[in-house]
Design an enzyme around this catalytic site. Structure first.
Site, PDB file in Angstrom:
ATOM      1  N   SER A 137       0.861  -1.190   0.000  1.00  0.00           N
ATOM      2  CA  SER A 137       0.000   0.000   0.000  1.00  0.00           C
ATOM      3  C   SER A 137       0.895   1.237   0.000  1.00  0.00           C
ATOM      4  O   SER A 137       2.048   1.164   0.421  1.00  0.00           O
ATOM      5  CB  SER A 137      -0.847  -0.005   1.285  1.00  0.00           C
ATOM      6  N   TYR A 150      -2.312  -0.664  10.349  1.00  0.00           N
ATOM      7  CA  TYR A 150      -2.207  -0.977   8.913  1.00  0.00           C
ATOM      8  C   TYR A 150      -0.821  -0.568   8.397  1.00  0.00           C
ATOM      9  O   TYR A 150      -0.156  -1.338   7.697  1.00  0.00           O
ATOM     10  CB  TYR A 150      -3.323  -0.237   8.176  1.00  0.00           C
TER      11      TYR A 150
HETATM   12  N1  LIG Z   1      -8.820  -0.880  -1.123  1.00  0.00           N
HETATM   13  C1  LIG Z   1      -7.823  -0.053  -0.836  1.00  0.00           C
HETATM   14  O1  LIG Z   1      -8.043   1.161  -0.624  1.00  0.00           O
HETATM   15  C2  LIG Z   1      -6.414  -0.562  -0.790  1.00  0.00           C
HETATM   16  C3  LIG Z   1      -5.352   0.358  -0.925  1.00  0.00           C
HETATM   17  C4  LIG Z   1      -4.052  -0.111  -0.863  1.00  0.00           C
HETATM   18  C5  LIG Z   1      -3.800  -1.454  -0.663  1.00  0.00           C
HETATM   19  N2  LIG Z   1      -4.852  -2.325  -0.546  1.00  0.00           N
HETATM   20  C6  LIG Z   1      -4.528  -3.747  -0.289  1.00  0.00           C
HETATM   21  O2  LIG Z   1      -5.134  -4.547  -1.292  1.00  0.00           O
HETATM   22  C7  LIG Z   1      -5.389  -5.851  -0.758  1.00  0.00           C
HETATM   23  C8  LIG Z   1      -6.819  -6.265  -1.100  1.00  0.00           C
HETATM   24  O3  LIG Z   1      -7.698  -5.382  -0.432  1.00  0.00           O
HETATM   25  P1  LIG Z   1      -9.192  -5.061  -0.930  1.00  0.00           P
HETATM   26  O4  LIG Z   1      -9.277  -3.604  -1.011  1.00  0.00           O
HETATM   27  O5  LIG Z   1      -9.549  -5.895  -2.072  1.00  0.00           O
HETATM   28  O6  LIG Z   1      -9.998  -5.503   0.381  1.00  0.00           O
HETATM   29  P2  LIG Z   1     -11.334  -6.367   0.542  1.00  0.00           P
HETATM   30  O7  LIG Z   1     -12.268  -6.107  -0.558  1.00  0.00           O
HETATM   31  O8  LIG Z   1     -11.781  -6.132   1.940  1.00  0.00           O
HETATM   32  O9  LIG Z   1     -10.795  -7.868   0.417  1.00  0.00           O
HETATM   33  C9  LIG Z   1      -9.962  -8.418   1.398  1.00  0.00           C
HETATM   34  C10 LIG Z   1      -9.750  -9.876   1.092  1.00  0.00           C
HETATM   35  O10 LIG Z   1      -8.899 -10.425   2.118  1.00  0.00           O
HETATM   36  C11 LIG Z   1      -9.512 -11.593   2.629  1.00  0.00           C
HETATM   37  N3  LIG Z   1      -9.201 -11.787   4.042  1.00  0.00           N
HETATM   38  C12 LIG Z   1      -9.255 -10.872   5.034  1.00  0.00           C
HETATM   39  N4  LIG Z   1      -8.960 -11.456   6.213  1.00  0.00           N
HETATM   40  C13 LIG Z   1      -8.711 -12.752   5.944  1.00  0.00           C
HETATM   41  C14 LIG Z   1      -8.364 -13.861   6.743  1.00  0.00           C
HETATM   42  N5  LIG Z   1      -8.216 -13.768   8.077  1.00  0.00           N
HETATM   43  N6  LIG Z   1      -8.205 -15.064   6.152  1.00  0.00           N
HETATM   44  C15 LIG Z   1      -8.378 -15.184   4.818  1.00  0.00           C
HETATM   45  N7  LIG Z   1      -8.703 -14.178   3.990  1.00  0.00           N
HETATM   46  C16 LIG Z   1      -8.872 -12.971   4.560  1.00  0.00           C
HETATM   47  C17 LIG Z   1     -11.005 -11.356   2.464  1.00  0.00           C
HETATM   48  O11 LIG Z   1     -11.652 -12.595   2.462  1.00  0.00           O
HETATM   49  P3  LIG Z   1     -13.127 -12.831   3.074  1.00  0.00           P
HETATM   50  O12 LIG Z   1     -14.051 -12.818   1.900  1.00  0.00           O
HETATM   51  O13 LIG Z   1     -12.994 -14.147   3.714  1.00  0.00           O
HETATM   52  O14 LIG Z   1     -13.375 -11.700   4.045  1.00  0.00           O
HETATM   53  C18 LIG Z   1     -11.042 -10.683   1.102  1.00  0.00           C
HETATM   54  O15 LIG Z   1     -10.983 -11.649   0.097  1.00  0.00           O
HETATM   55  C19 LIG Z   1      -5.114  -5.766   0.745  1.00  0.00           C
HETATM   56  O16 LIG Z   1      -3.835  -6.305   1.021  1.00  0.00           O
HETATM   57  C20 LIG Z   1      -5.114  -4.274   1.015  1.00  0.00           C
HETATM   58  O17 LIG Z   1      -4.328  -3.923   2.118  1.00  0.00           O
HETATM   59  C21 LIG Z   1      -6.146  -1.921  -0.616  1.00  0.00           C
END
Ligand SMILES: NC(=O)c1ccc[n+]([C@@H]2O[C@H](COP(=O)([O-])OP(=O)(O)OC[C@H]3O[C@@H](n4cnc5c(N)ncnc54)[C@H](OP(=O)(O)O)[C@@H]3O)[C@@H](O)[C@H]2O)c1
Length: 268
Positions: A137, A150
């Site tokens: 991130s 985070y």
């Molecule tokens: N969105 C943003 O603004 C942003 C910005 C920078 C970086 N990122 C990074 O991008 C990545 C994806 O994020 P996203 O935005 O797509 O978030 P998201 O829509 O909330 O998806 C998170 C994913 O992680 C899984 N997960 C969370 N806790 C878990 C656990 N204990 N065991 C197994 N799976 C788990 C969730 O699975 P479940 O379906 O089981 O909950 C879901 O598939 C993350 O690493 C995040 O830090 C996001």
């Protein structure tokens, strides 16, 4: 990159960015093992993608859950690509965070990628080419108020990735770090979305992040930071952190207002 030869374990496949990555890679011919905790969501995703894909249900926030995931991987063809994408992002002042928040954040965002890579590395090293992508991130390079857990996890992930890139130099395992900026997914609560709007932060689509990941792999770029001015701030913060201190302190009242609102909402 021969996409059709790749067997990819994608963690967090059911999430916003995960689904977009899954679709982009599946459309390129990659065979996926989709990981998450929600079996129905993973199966629906697998069914909606071109090609044949597997799902694996596991909670990676505990060592038992990770061991179980690794055991289940024995059922599938050897993995040539690992994308550590699963993540959580608790929002709020440190004093409002529980022990569970502290532990879950580090377990999910940092320990899980470390443990998964350690488990898969011996087999990956035997392949002629293998790929690991850690999804970090912008907050893995810039400390941001009310995102301390985070930031700690993503700073750790960036350091871990860089060390591993250097440790594996000259091997067949290629390690990448991708740093998205704010992206439109449900990891961001309504209060974070409203805060980003109030701060004028740009928000990307998950599809843009997925495209960036594919291009990064294609071009062999070890580090990729998405978005301008974020990638400039990352450099300024590295060289002159006090400049960024001064810019962010002006935003603190807005950040704290939304953090307080969020804390009230999760208590209800
Ligand atoms: N969105 C943003 O603004 C942003 C910005 C920078 C970086 N990122 C990074 O991008 C990545 C994806 O994020 P996203 O935005 O797509 O978030 P998201 O829509 O909330 O998806 C998170 C994913 O992680 C899984 N997960 C969370 N806790 C878990 C656990 N204990 N065991 C197994 N799976 C788990 C969730 O699975 P479940 O379906 O089981 O909950 C879901 O598939 C993350 O690493 C995040 O830090 C996001």
């Amino acid at each position: 990159m021969n996409w059709a030869n790749q067997h990819c374990l994608l963690t967090g496949a059911s999430g916003g960015i995960g689904q977009a990555i899954a679709r982009t890679l599946a459309e390129s011919g990659v065979q996926l093992i989709l990981q998450g905790r929600n079996e129905q969501a993973l199966q629906a995703l697998a069914n909606s993608l071109p090609g044949t894909h597997q799902i694996v249900v596991a909670d990676i926030s505990s060592s038992q859950g990770r061991d179980e995931l690794i055991r289940q991987l024995a059922r599938f063809p050897a993995i040539s690509m690992l994308i550590n994408n699963a993540g959580i992002a608790p929002f709020g002042e440190l004093q409002s965070m529980s022990d569970e928040d502290l532990e879950q954040t580090i377990q999910t965002n940092l320990l899980a990628p470390m443990a998964l890579i350690r488990a898969l590395l011996p087999a990956m090293k035997k392949r002629s080419e293998a790929y690991i992508v850690n999804v970090g991130s912008t907050f893995g390079s810039i400390g941001f108020a009310c995102q301390s857990l985070y930031c700690a996890s993503k700073f750790g992930l960036r350091g871990f990735t860089e060390a591993l890139q250097r440790e594996l130099a000259g091997s067949s395992v290629n390690v990448f770090y991708l740093a998205p900026r704010a992206t439109q997914t449900t990891i961001n609560s309504d209060d974070v979305v409203a805060m980003n709007k109030a701060l004028g932060n740009q928000v990307d689509s998950p599809e843009l992040v997925a495209k960036a990941l594919k291009a990064q792999l294609q071009q062999g770029l070890r580090r990729k930071f998405i978005g301008f001015p974020e990638k400039l701030f990352v450099r300024i913060n590295g060289a002159f952190p006090s400049l960024v201190d001064n810019a962010l302190v002006k935003k603190l009242p807005i950040i704290k207002k939304f953090a307080a609102q969020h804390a009230k909402e999760i208590l209800v």
